[in-house]
Design an enzyme around this catalytic site. Structure first.
Site, PDB file in Angstrom:
ATOM      1  N   TYR A  40      -2.699  -2.103 -10.589  1.00 13.12           N
ATOM      2  CA  TYR A  40      -2.789  -1.948  -9.137  1.00 13.12           C
ATOM      3  C   TYR A  40      -2.085  -3.106  -8.417  1.00 13.12           C
ATOM      4  O   TYR A  40      -1.294  -2.886  -7.485  1.00 13.12           O
ATOM      5  CB  TYR A  40      -4.268  -1.857  -8.714  1.00 13.12           C
ATOM      6  N   LYS A  68       0.580   3.473  -2.970  1.00  9.00           N
ATOM      7  CA  LYS A  68      -0.616   4.280  -3.259  1.00  9.00           C
ATOM      8  C   LYS A  68      -0.328   5.787  -3.211  1.00  9.00           C
ATOM      9  O   LYS A  68      -0.848   6.556  -4.020  1.00  9.00           O
ATOM     10  CB  LYS A  68      -1.727   3.939  -2.261  1.00  9.00           C
ATOM     11  N   TYR A 121      -3.738   3.406   7.578  1.00 12.71           N
ATOM     12  CA  TYR A 121      -4.995   2.641   7.692  1.00 12.71           C
ATOM     13  C   TYR A 121      -5.929   3.344   8.678  1.00 12.71           C
ATOM     14  O   TYR A 121      -5.889   4.571   8.782  1.00 12.71           O
ATOM     15  CB  TYR A 121      -4.704   1.184   8.105  1.00 12.71           C
ATOM     16  N   VAL A 158       1.239  -3.759   4.041  1.00 14.94           N
ATOM     17  CA  VAL A 158       1.193  -5.041   4.746  1.00 14.94           C
ATOM     18  C   VAL A 158       2.466  -5.868   4.569  1.00 14.94           C
ATOM     19  O   VAL A 158       2.643  -6.873   5.238  1.00 14.94           O
ATOM     20  CB  VAL A 158      -0.034  -5.884   4.336  1.00 14.94           C
ATOM     21  N   SER A 207       0.798  -1.241   0.000  1.00 11.14           N
ATOM     22  CA  SER A 207       0.000   0.000   0.000  1.00 11.14           C
ATOM     23  C   SER A 207       0.825   1.284   0.000  1.00 11.14           C
ATOM     24  O   SER A 207       0.274   2.356  -0.275  1.00 11.14           O
ATOM     25  CB  SER A 207      -0.920   0.023   1.211  1.00 11.14           C
TER      26      SER A 207
HETATM   27  N1  GLU Z   1      -2.303  -5.537  -2.155  1.00 12.48           N
HETATM   28  C1  GLU Z   1      -3.161  -5.282  -1.037  1.00 12.48           C
HETATM   29  C2  GLU Z   1      -4.607  -5.279  -1.421  1.00 12.48           C
HETATM   30  O1  GLU Z   1      -4.973  -4.700  -2.395  1.00 12.48           O
HETATM   31  C3  GLU Z   1      -2.802  -3.997  -0.366  1.00 12.48           C
HETATM   32  C4  GLU Z   1      -2.232  -4.398   0.880  1.00 12.48           C
HETATM   33  C5  GLU Z   1      -1.829  -3.241   1.774  1.00 12.48           C
HETATM   34  O2  GLU Z   1      -2.725  -2.606   2.327  1.00 12.48           O
HETATM   35  O3  GLU Z   1      -0.622  -3.017   1.941  1.00 12.48           O
HETATM   36  O4  GLU Z   1      -5.430  -5.837  -0.720  1.00 12.48           O
END
Ligand code: GLU
Length: 342
Positions: free
Chosen positions: A205, A83, A257, A275, A80
């Site tokens: 993504y 992002k 988060y 994560v 994440s």
């Molecule tokens: N690849 C994860 C997902 O899309 C993101 C994980 C994260 O939050 O680091 O669920």
């Protein structure tokens, strides 16, 4: 080299070895290495291969000094953390107004993967939750998936100063288990928040989440934002100066988060976690921090990483809203330079 030159370089490397900031980081590493709370992410088998003892801390200052301790070469998937940087690229591709018409900047207080859109506008809440991140990935320009991925990898290279690979097994696992992400993407398609090229965008993504980085890369990513978008070591511009503020603001309000409010309150540095166990934290105008330890708390944030950032913030007054004299003066502590080779 002359005798004098030898002496001078010896003297400077001794200063560097005994740099108080380096010793400080060593102590932090030692202090938290034995902290074994938390669990390794296991929603896909590949992430479970991480070792609980892995622990790296890297700090890169705005003047390009690199301080590191522990496992700073160990690769892991950025997840994440990507992002935040993809949001920056989307802003460069389309500008603030258009990007904001597709993704809001409101914290949710909900889980990162909740299937929820703003009721009034149908926009995903922010670029740091999965829905918003997928809507943001949708905006990355390029004539096909390969070209879009190339642009993403080139962007990460500008930030970190080196090439990055995708962890293919992680990507394939994310793709084959990613039905929740697929579901929210279809919901967004229904409301016109993403374009028709759903499979290509979801691949992008999942690929951006599977980019391999180490703690030093995270510190470089953070330090580049801290330095107004210019990598402080390579001096290359990674992102248009205008959008640095957008990226770090959303990191501050939504980056950790659903512990983002508490993080902003206690630590007060724009940050993003993933994560895979990484945290990238920005002290604007000062430095970037990268931590790696795969043991995660219940909210998905690295337990040791939080502790490290909390200590650094408290000791050196790195909280954005701190106006009190910090216990330690950053400039004095980093004097002496780093011994780490770039
Ligand atoms: N690849 C994860 C997902 O899309 C993101 C994980 C994260 O939050 O680091 O669920």
């Amino acid at each position: 080299m002359s005798d004098l030159g030898d002496l001078q370089s010896l003297a400077s490397s001794i200063t560097a070895v005994t740099s108080p900031f380096r010793n400080y980081l060593n102590d932090l590493h030692e202090k938290y290495q034995s902290l074994n709370d938390g669990a390794i992410a296991n929603y896909i088998p590949e992430l479970e291969l991480a070792k609980p003892e892995w622990f790296g801390i890297c700090v890169v200052t705005n003047d390009g000094q690199i301080f590191e301790v522990g496992e700073c070469d160990q690769l892991f998937t950025i997840q994440s953390i990507s992002k935040a940087f993809i949001f920056g690229l989307a802003l460069e591709d389309y500008g603030r107004e258009y990007v904001n018409s597709k993704v809001s900047v409101e914290p949710t207080g909900e889980a990162f993967n909740s299937i929820v859109l703003d009721e009034a506008t149908n926009r995903p809440y922010n670029p740091m939750v999965n829905a918003g991140a997928i809507a943001t990935a949708d905006l990355i320009k390029g004539k096909n998936g390969t070209e879009r991925l190339k642009r993403v990898l080139a962007m990460f290279k500008r930030y970190t100063g080196r090439d990055h690979d995708i962890n293919v097994p992680v990507f394939l696992s994310e793709k084959s288990t990613g039905n929740r992400n697929r579901a929210m993407t279809y919901l967004m398609l229904n409301f016109g928040m993403v374009s028709e090229k759903i499979d290509e965008t979801l691949d992008l993504y999942f690929q951006q989440c599977s980019i391999m980085v180490n703690a030093r890369d995270l510190a470089m990513l953070s330090a580049t934002l801290a330095n107004g978008g210019i990598n402080p070591v390579t001096k290359e511009r990674a992102i248009d100066e205008r959008y640095v503020q957008d990226v770090v603001t959303v990191m501050l309000t939504c980056g950790m988060y659903d512990a983002s409010g508490e993080w902003a309150y206690r630590i007060g540095m724009p940050a993003k976690s993933g994560v895979g166990g990484g945290i990238a934290a920005v002290a604007p105008g000062k430095l970037g921090i990268g931590t790696f330890s795969p043991l995660l708390d219940a909210k998905g944030n690295s337990v040791r990483g939080i502790k490290v950032c909390e200590d650094l913030s408290k000791d050196f007054g790195l909280h954005l809203f701190n106006v009190a004299q910090p216990e330690k003066n950053l400039q004095e502590w980093i004097e002496g330079g780093s011994v780490d080779d770039w």
